[in-house]
Design a protein around this motif. Structure first.
Motif, short mmCIF file in Angstrom:
data_model
loop_
_atom_site.label_atom_id
_atom_site.label_comp_id
_atom_site.label_asym_id
_atom_site.label_seq_id
_atom_site.Cartn_x
_atom_site.Cartn_y
_atom_site.Cartn_z
N ASP A 1 0.82 -1.22 0.00
CA ASP A 1 0.00 0.00 0.00
C ASP A 1 0.85 1.27 0.00
OD1 ASP A 1 -2.28 -1.50 0.00
OD2 ASP A 1 -2.67 -1.29 2.16
N TRP A 2 1.99 1.27 0.68
CA TRP A 2 2.75 2.51 0.87
C TRP A 2 3.95 2.67 -0.06
CZ3 TRP A 2 1.46 6.75 3.47
CH2 TRP A 2 0.36 6.67 4.30
N THR A 3 4.36 1.64 -0.75
CA THR A 3 5.55 1.76 -1.59
C THR A 3 5.37 2.79 -2.70
OG1 THR A 3 6.20 -0.50 -1.11
CG2 THR A 3 7.14 0.50 -3.08
N GLY A 4 4.22 2.81 -3.34
CA GLY A 4 3.98 3.79 -4.40
C GLY A 4 4.05 5.22 -3.89
N ARG A 5 3.47 5.44 -2.72
CA ARG A 5 3.49 6.79 -2.14
C ARG A 5 4.91 7.20 -1.77
NH1 ARG A 5 -1.35 4.58 0.90
NH2 ARG A 5 -3.10 5.30 -0.32
N LEU A 6 5.68 6.25 -1.24
CA LEU A 6 7.06 6.56 -0.89
C LEU A 6 7.90 6.88 -2.12
CD1 LEU A 6 7.80 3.98 1.94
CD2 LEU A 6 7.76 6.47 2.13
N VAL A 7 7.67 6.17 -3.20
CA VAL A 7 8.42 6.43 -4.44
C VAL A 7 8.10 7.83 -4.96
CG1 VAL A 7 8.67 5.73 -6.85
CG2 VAL A 7 8.70 4.02 -5.06
N VAL A 8 6.84 8.23 -4.90
CA VAL A 8 6.46 9.57 -5.35
C VAL A 8 7.10 10.63 -4.46
CG1 VAL A 8 4.52 11.16 -5.59
CG2 VAL A 8 4.32 8.84 -6.46
N LEU A 9 7.04 10.42 -3.15
CA LEU A 9 7.65 11.38 -2.23
C LEU A 9 9.16 11.45 -2.44
CD1 LEU A 9 7.36 13.35 0.11
CD2 LEU A 9 7.58 11.41 1.66
N ASP A 10 9.80 10.31 -2.65
CA ASP A 10 11.24 10.30 -2.93
C ASP A 10 11.57 11.06 -4.21
OD1 ASP A 10 11.71 8.85 -0.65
OD2 ASP A 10 11.96 6.93 -1.69
N ALA A 11 10.73 10.90 -5.23
CA ALA A 11 10.96 11.63 -6.48
C ALA A 11 10.82 13.13 -6.28
CB ALA A 11 10.00 11.14 -7.56
N VAL A 12 9.84 13.55 -5.50
CA VAL A 12 9.65 14.98 -5.23
C VAL A 12 10.83 15.52 -4.43
CG1 VAL A 12 8.23 16.62 -3.93
CG2 VAL A 12 7.14 14.92 -5.38
N LEU A 13 11.26 14.78 -3.42
CA LEU A 13 12.39 15.25 -2.62
C LEU A 13 13.68 15.29 -3.43
CD1 LEU A 13 11.63 13.44 0.75
CD2 LEU A 13 11.55 15.90 0.31
N LEU A 14 13.90 14.30 -4.27
CA LEU A 14 15.09 14.33 -5.12
C LEU A 14 15.02 15.47 -6.13
CD1 LEU A 14 15.72 10.54 -5.79
CD2 LEU A 14 17.18 12.11 -4.52
N GLY A 15 13.83 15.70 -6.68
CA GLY A 15 13.66 16.81 -7.61
C GLY A 15 13.93 18.15 -6.95
N ALA A 16 13.43 18.32 -5.75
CA ALA A 16 13.67 19.58 -5.03
C ALA A 16 15.12 19.70 -4.59
CB ALA A 16 12.75 19.67 -3.82
N GLY A 17 15.66 18.62 -4.05
CA GLY A 17 17.03 18.66 -3.52
C GLY A 17 18.09 18.83 -4.59
N LEU A 18 17.81 18.36 -5.79
CA LEU A 18 18.77 18.52 -6.88
C LEU A 18 18.37 19.62 -7.86
CD1 LEU A 18 19.43 14.74 -7.62
CD2 LEU A 18 20.82 16.31 -6.26
N GLY A 19 17.08 19.83 -8.04
CA GLY A 19 16.60 20.81 -9.01
C GLY A 19 16.77 22.25 -8.56
N VAL A 20 16.45 22.52 -7.29
CA VAL A 20 16.57 23.90 -6.79
C VAL A 20 18.01 24.38 -6.83
CG1 VAL A 20 16.26 25.38 -4.77
CG2 VAL A 20 14.42 23.85 -5.47
N PRO A 21 18.99 23.60 -6.36
CA PRO A 21 20.38 24.07 -6.49
C PRO A 21 20.82 24.25 -7.95
CG PRO A 21 20.27 22.38 -4.83
CD PRO A 21 18.93 22.41 -5.50
N LEU A 22 20.34 23.40 -8.84
CA LEU A 22 20.69 23.54 -10.26
C LEU A 22 20.12 24.84 -10.83
CD1 LEU A 22 21.90 22.30 -12.86
CD2 LEU A 22 19.65 21.29 -13.25
N VAL A 23 18.85 25.09 -10.60
CA VAL A 23 18.22 26.31 -11.10
C VAL A 23 18.81 27.53 -10.42
CG1 VAL A 23 16.03 27.56 -11.21
CG2 VAL A 23 16.09 25.14 -11.77
N SER A 24 19.10 27.41 -9.14
CA SER A 24 19.72 28.52 -8.41
C SER A 24 21.11 28.84 -8.97
CB SER A 24 19.82 28.17 -6.93
OG SER A 24 20.49 29.16 -6.22
N GLY A 25 21.87 27.82 -9.29
CA GLY A 25 23.19 28.04 -9.88
C GLY A 25 23.11 28.71 -11.24
N LEU A 26 22.14 28.29 -12.05
CA LEU A 26 21.95 28.93 -13.35
C LEU A 26 21.50 30.38 -13.20
CD1 LEU A 26 20.21 26.01 -15.28
CD2 LEU A 26 22.57 26.80 -15.51
N ALA A 27 20.62 30.63 -12.24
CA ALA A 27 20.17 32.01 -11.99
C ALA A 27 21.33 32.87 -11.49
CB ALA A 27 19.03 32.02 -10.99
#
Length: 91
Positions: A46-72
């Motif tokens: 029941d919870w594996t799918g939700r955890l995978v989505v949350l992990d994807a969001v956290l990885l996106g934020a944790g890696l995406g924000v520094p990338l976009v911030s560096g470009l800015a």
């Protein structure tokens, strides 16, 4: 002004990265502990799918924000260097 914006972007990217890292480890550690303690296969299913989505969001934020911030930051420094230097005098 460019240095202040660049400093803000550096602190923002660092903060978001570390917050996302801590939440990622905490959520996955808690899920692992719950799954190991209960040994309930239905809970895992029941919870594996939700955890995978949350992990994807956290990885996106944790890696995406520094990338976009560096470009800015690069963009801000480029604009600041173009506006900051006075034109060369003509003879």
């Amino acid at each position: 002004m460019g240095a202040a914006v660049a400093g803000f972007l550096d602190s923002l990217s660092s903060s978001v990265f570390w917050i996302a890292t801590v939440v990622f480890v905490a959520v996955n550690g808690a899920a692992l502990a719950v799954f190991a303690i209960t040994r309930n296969r239905r809970l895992v299913n029941d919870w594996t799918g939700r955890l995978v989505v949350l992990d994807a969001v956290l990885l996106g934020a944790g890696l995406g924000v520094p990338l976009v911030s560096g470009l800015a930051k690069i963009g801000v420094q480029a604009v600041a260097s173009m506006l900051g230097s006075p034109p060369a005098p003509t003879p």
